[in-house]
Each structure stands twice: as C-alpha cells, then as structure tokens.
Design a protein around this motif. Structure first.
Motif, short mmCIF file in Angstrom:
data_model
loop_
_atom_site.label_atom_id
_atom_site.label_comp_id
_atom_site.label_asym_id
_atom_site.label_seq_id
_atom_site.Cartn_x
_atom_site.Cartn_y
_atom_site.Cartn_z
N MET A 63 34.22 43.71 47.45
CA MET A 63 35.11 43.10 48.44
C MET A 63 34.21 42.46 49.33
N SER A 64 34.56 41.32 49.92
CA SER A 64 33.66 40.39 50.62
C SER A 64 33.67 41.18 52.08
N SER A 65 32.65 40.92 52.78
CA SER A 65 32.53 41.44 54.11
C SER A 65 33.12 40.97 55.21
N LEU B 89 48.18 47.95 51.78
CA LEU B 89 49.01 48.19 50.49
C LEU B 89 50.46 48.17 50.90
N ASN B 90 50.83 48.83 52.19
CA ASN B 90 52.37 48.83 52.75
C ASN B 90 52.53 47.54 53.00
N ARG B 91 52.12 46.50 53.66
CA ARG B 91 52.08 45.04 53.96
C ARG B 91 52.31 44.34 52.84
N ILE C 135 38.95 47.68 41.89
CA ILE C 135 39.83 47.81 40.42
C ILE C 135 41.03 48.98 40.93
N ARG C 136 40.57 49.81 41.20
CA ARG C 136 41.80 50.93 41.85
C ARG C 136 42.71 50.37 42.68
N SER C 137 42.32 49.51 43.62
CA SER C 137 43.16 48.98 44.66
C SER C 137 43.92 48.14 44.01
N MET C 138 43.39 47.03 42.90
CA MET C 138 44.44 46.31 42.15
C MET C 138 45.24 46.81 41.77
N GLU D 38 50.92 48.29 40.31
CA GLU D 38 52.02 49.30 40.48
C GLU D 38 53.50 48.84 41.23
N CYS D 39 52.91 48.66 42.52
CA CYS D 39 53.58 48.13 43.42
C CYS D 39 54.72 46.77 42.98
#
Length: 154
Positions: A1-3, A10-12, A68-71, A76-77
């Motif tokens: 991720m970029s700084s 994720l909820n948003r 990757i995990r976040s994506m 899944e959402c």
C-alpha cells in the motif's frame, strides 16, 4: 500500500457497494483479481532476493501478502452483495479467475504482458466504472461523516 493513500475501511466499502449496479460489482471483482495477479507476480520476482537476505524484499513480499488478503476480503464482500441481491456469483467464475491468475503468474506474464510491457495500459484501468465507484464511495463516506457531525443536539 502506498504511504500516501490508504484504502477505505472494509465496512465502508461494504456499505458503498450496495448502491452499485450488478455489472459494476463484477467489474470491481475482476479489477481486484487483476491487482492480486500483479502482486503475486511481483512477489515471485522479489522472492529470490528475499531468500538471499534482502530485508526490503522480504518486507515488500509481506506487505503484498497483506494487501492480497485485504483484496480477497473485498471480493468476498462483493460476492455476498451479489448473492444478497438474489443472483448467483458462480463458483466457476471464481475458479476461472484464479486459474487465469495462476497461469499468468506461473507463465511469467500478467494479463498476457511480458515483463517489459508492464508500463502499458491493459485497457482495464481508468474506465468510467472505476471513476463511478470511487465517486460513489466518496459520497457514501461523506454522508456518513455528515451524519456523525449532526449527532444529538439538546
């Protein structure tokens, strides 16, 4: 991720996608899968240097794995949103995308591009759908922030 840029929580993200048309949900999933393929390819390129003890490469690989995990969580959402609308997500769709990504990464290409071609656009980025999604996400976040500011006044 970029700084300098952080993704929305994720909820948003989950809230924002509820207003998107079905086609945009599938497009966003494809875009995320494409990004995952690029990150996996990058990790393959960094792995030999990490094994030789390069700590920067080790850190980059770890960061890529977290992204990757976040994506995958976001995919899944998207899947839950599509299914929640009464449409089938399709196991075949996911399996085909994973096989394509694996084939491109293992074959030394990403999106059919060789290593020297990565600077060229692949026709997926910068489309109106991306801009529309970003705009809608910003609008949803702004509405939430406005609601939070209203609060209860006595």
């Amino acid at each position: 991720m970029s700084s300098t840029a952080t993704p929305i929580p994720l909820n948003r993200f989950t809230e924002a996608i509820t207003t998107l048309p079905l086609s945009n949900l599938h497009f966003k999933a494809a875009e995320l899968r494409n990004s995952i393929a690029h990150l996996e390819y990058s990790n393959l390129q960094l792995q030999p240097f990490a094994e030789e003890g390069d700590h920067d490469c080790k850190d980059a690989i770890a960061e890529n794995k977290e992204v990757i995990r976040s994506m995958k969580e976001r995919i899944e959402c998207l899947k839950k949103e599509v299914e929640g609308r009464g449409f089938a997500w399709g196991e075949e769709e996911e399996q085909r995308a994973e096989e394509q990504n694996a084939g491109h990464v293992e074959g030394g290409t990403v999106d059919g591009q060789t290593e020297g071609e990565h600077g060229q656009t692949n026709g997926v980025r910068g489309t109106m759908e991306d801009e529309d999604l970003a705009r809608r996400i910003r609008e949803t976040i702004q509405r939430q922030e406005d609601d939070e500011e209203d609060g209860v006044h006595l």
